[in-house]
Write an enzyme that holds these catalytic residues in place. Structure first.
Site, mmCIF file in Angstrom:
data_model
loop_
_atom_site.group_PDB
_atom_site.id
_atom_site.type_symbol
_atom_site.label_atom_id
_atom_site.label_comp_id
_atom_site.label_asym_id
_atom_site.label_seq_id
_atom_site.Cartn_x
_atom_site.Cartn_y
_atom_site.Cartn_z
ATOM 1 N N GLU A 1 0.806 -1.228 0.000
ATOM 2 C CA GLU A 1 0.000 0.000 0.000
ATOM 3 C C GLU A 1 0.833 1.270 0.000
ATOM 4 O OE1 GLU A 1 -0.422 -2.507 2.164
ATOM 5 O OE2 GLU A 1 -2.297 -3.413 1.479
ATOM 6 N N PHE B 1 -6.086 -0.738 6.077
ATOM 7 C CA PHE B 1 -4.804 -1.024 5.428
ATOM 8 C C PHE B 1 -4.198 0.231 4.802
ATOM 9 C CE2 PHE B 1 -6.873 -5.376 4.597
ATOM 10 C CZ PHE B 1 -6.584 -5.784 5.887
ATOM 11 N N HIS C 1 -14.705 -0.819 3.607
ATOM 12 C CA HIS C 1 -14.788 -1.711 4.766
ATOM 13 C C HIS C 1 -14.591 -0.947 6.075
ATOM 14 C CE1 HIS C 1 -14.696 -4.407 1.450
ATOM 15 N NE2 HIS C 1 -14.864 -5.452 2.210
ATOM 16 N N ARG D 1 -18.843 -1.576 3.554
ATOM 17 C CA ARG D 1 -18.995 -2.885 2.923
ATOM 18 C C ARG D 1 -20.481 -3.220 2.861
ATOM 19 N NH1 ARG D 1 -19.972 -8.084 4.726
ATOM 20 N NH2 ARG D 1 -19.154 -9.708 3.338
#
Lengths: 315, 280
Positions: free
Chosen positions: A55, A80, A105, A164
């Site tokens: 990332e 993340f 998410h 999500r």
């Protein structure tokens, strides 16, 4: 009823905007199936870059693309991507690159995958960065307009936080989102002199807040619901208006109460010397695995808990 | 060489220029009272050949779209970059005295929003190669022939993000991307090989599918040849591992880690300048 996850709305908008905006490019870190960028990838493979499970390199690559005239949208799970805070701080915020960071998410609303996959502190981190605009839609209409705005209109780094889980429509047809503003999405039929509470919600729990206000109206309590679609810069003026005619403010977020929406509401009230109690509803710990509904109930985000937050004695 | 570089200095002239800029580095860090002389002196020859011989740029039009991009990822060596930019005409040499002072465009680490000609604000090690990779991707997308150069420190390569970028660049066939490693062997806590050894560095980069040259980073002719070689890269990114000496040109600074991040007082600065001017 659209009943669509905001990540789905985002994915559809990317395809729509990508058709006419040649500079729109999308970067992924092995989660494109979950962040809903696959349709864009199929349509414009030359403008989609798969960077693997890496990332921080994706953040830097996006900055380089932005500095060369592209409008890069990079996606991963909220936890993340914001986990790479320092590259975001320097490559996106400090360099003020036109990078659009999309974290899907968000929160315990993801359910069974559990804490390590839940973005629960991302808003706090991103809100602390100068020049970073932080957006969080509560339904399909808001998500579409925010995606369009961040790509077509706003020049500068943006963090967009998406769910999500599916979200019912909370906005009427033809509603227009105004960047930087908190807007009232639900009012009791009879406008009171003083509201029992104003619920200020953002993202996943927005429908819970509406449900709670409706329940409270049945019980004879006037409560309105406001949707904070922009978390930074924060609409403190709206908080001041609500403080004048509400007995309390209740912030509702699927995120830690520290540094997120709840903190923003408290800061806005305190900086204006407003003597209004603020009840912060949100996470005070990590989450866990279960169904989203079970988790919203256990962690106090579901409608019955919000009813309680509007009525309980404050000590 | 493209006309836009506008410089035709021969290697002897370049050597004199590099000497002048070594003096600039010492004097500006002395005036600032803080800064990083060691890594600035190790990188100056690499920057000199690049800015006078290879980089397609126009000091009067720093945002020219067709320019080559240079990122000094080891941002703490910016006194060297500032000296090069001043001598190349981006801003008056006089301004070097304002390094690290209030409201100066010459920040302690380069800031692109304060100083035109800086492509990317660095100082947080490890990010420059990723950004250069993004730039090179953009050039490929737009079918442009400008190139991206990224100068990295060797200690910087301990950052994992560098290796993410090394892994990614060959995937995209970025033969318009050149990574230059200023391999001076020193970092704040001591010799690189003791802090966290990188060797065999060239082999590692080759294993990551980069074309790699190893050169003497103070031999201007060798540097020129390496840059020429990088231009010939086809289908793969190119890395130049430049063996350099931290503090090169000033005997008491050479390979002395104490001079990584401390400014010379007047007496030491005068000695350093004398040595540079009397140097080979």
């Amino acid at each position: 009823m659209a009943n669509k996850a905001t990540r789905e709305s985002f994915g559809e908008m990317l395809v729509e905007l990508g058709a006419k905006n040649e500079n729109l490019v999308v970067l992924d870190a092995d989660l494109s199936k979950s962040t809903m960028t696959q349709a864009f990838k199929k349509k414009h493979p030359e403008r989609h870059f798969e960077l693997g499970i890496a990332e921080q390199n994706m953040v830097g690559a996006a900055a380089g693309l932005a500095l060369s005239g592209k409008v890069p949208v990079l996606t991963s799970f909220a936890c993340f991507v914001v986990g790479r805070l320092e590259p975001i701080r320097v490559s996106a915020a400090y360099n003020r690159t036109n990078v659009k960071i999309v974290g899907t998410h968000a929160g315990i609303g993801i359910g069974e995958d559990g804490t390590s996959q839940m973005g629960l502190e991302d808003v706090a981190a991103m809100r602390a960065l100068p020049h970073m605009t932080v957006l969080q839609p509560g339904d399909d209409a808001e998500a579409r307009q925010q995606v369009r705005w961040m790509i077509e209109e706003h020049v500068g780094p943006v963090y967009l936080r998406l769910t999500r889980q599916k979200m019912p429509d909370v906005h009427a047809d033809g509603w227009t989102w105004e960047p930087g503003k908190i807007d009232v999405i639900w009012e009791p039929a009879k406008k009171p002199a003083k509201y029992q509470a104003t619920l200020i919600a953002s993202g996943g729990p927005v429908p819970c807040a509406v449900e709670a206000a409706q329940e409270l109206e049945k019980k004879g309590f006037a409560v309105r619901v406001a949707d904070a679609g922009t978390l930074a810069p924060f609409d403190g003026a709206a908080v001041a208006r609500f403080a004048k005619d509400s007995q309390r403010l209740v912030s509702v977020e699927d995120h830690n109460v520290n540094g997120g929406l709840g903190s923003a509401v408290c800061e806005a009230a305190a900086e204006r010397g407003l003597a209004v109690p603020v009840v912060r509803v949100g996470l005070r710990d990590f989450g866990e695995s279960a169904s989203p509904a079970e988790l919203y109930d256990k962690y106090g985000l579901s409608a019955p808990h919000l009813v309680e937050a509007c009525l309980k004695n404050l000590d | 060489m493209t006309p836009a570089t506008g410089a035709t200095a021969d290697l002897k002239e370049l050597k004199d220029l590099a000497r002048t800029m070594r003096v600039d580095i010492i004097r500006m860090i002395e005036a600032a009272g803080s800064g990083h002389p060691g890594g600035s002196l190790s990188v100056i020859d690499l920057l000199t050949v690049l800015y006078w011989r290879f980089l397609r740029h126009d000091p009067k039009k720093p945002d020219w779209e067709e320019r080559d991009r240079l990122i000094l990822s080891k941002g703490h060596a910016c006194p060297a970059l500032y000296a090069v930019m001043a001598r190349r005409g981006y801003f008056p040499v006089e301004a070097l005295k304002t390094l690290r002072k209030l409201d100066s465009p010459l920040q302690g680490h380069p800031d692109r929003l304060r100083l035109p000609g800086i492509e990317f604000s660095t100082g947080s090690l490890g990010q420059g190669l990723s950004v250069g990779l993004g730039m090179a991707l953009a050039a490929k997308l737009d079918k442009k022939d400008w190139r991206t150069y990224v100068i990295l420190g060797d200690g910087e390569l301990q950052e994992g993000q560098c290796w993410e970028a090394f892994m990614a660049a060959p995937k995209f066939g970025l033969d318009n991307l050149v990574a230059i490693v200023d391999h001076n062997g020193g970092q704040i806590d001591g010799p690189v090989k003791e802090v966290m050894d990188l060797e065999p560095l060239a082999d590692k980069l080759r294993a990551f599918n980069w074309e790699v040259q190893v050169v003497d980073g103070h031999d201007l002719a060798a540097i020129e040849k390496a840059y020429l070689g990088a231009r010939l890269a086809k289908g793969r990114p190119h890395a130049i591992v430049a063996k350099t000496v931290k503090g090169e040109g000033v005997s008491f600074m050479e390979n002395n880690i104490a001079w990584h991040g401390s400014a010379p007082k007047k007496e030491d600065a005068d000695r350093a300048v004398q040595e540079i001017l009397n140097g080979k």
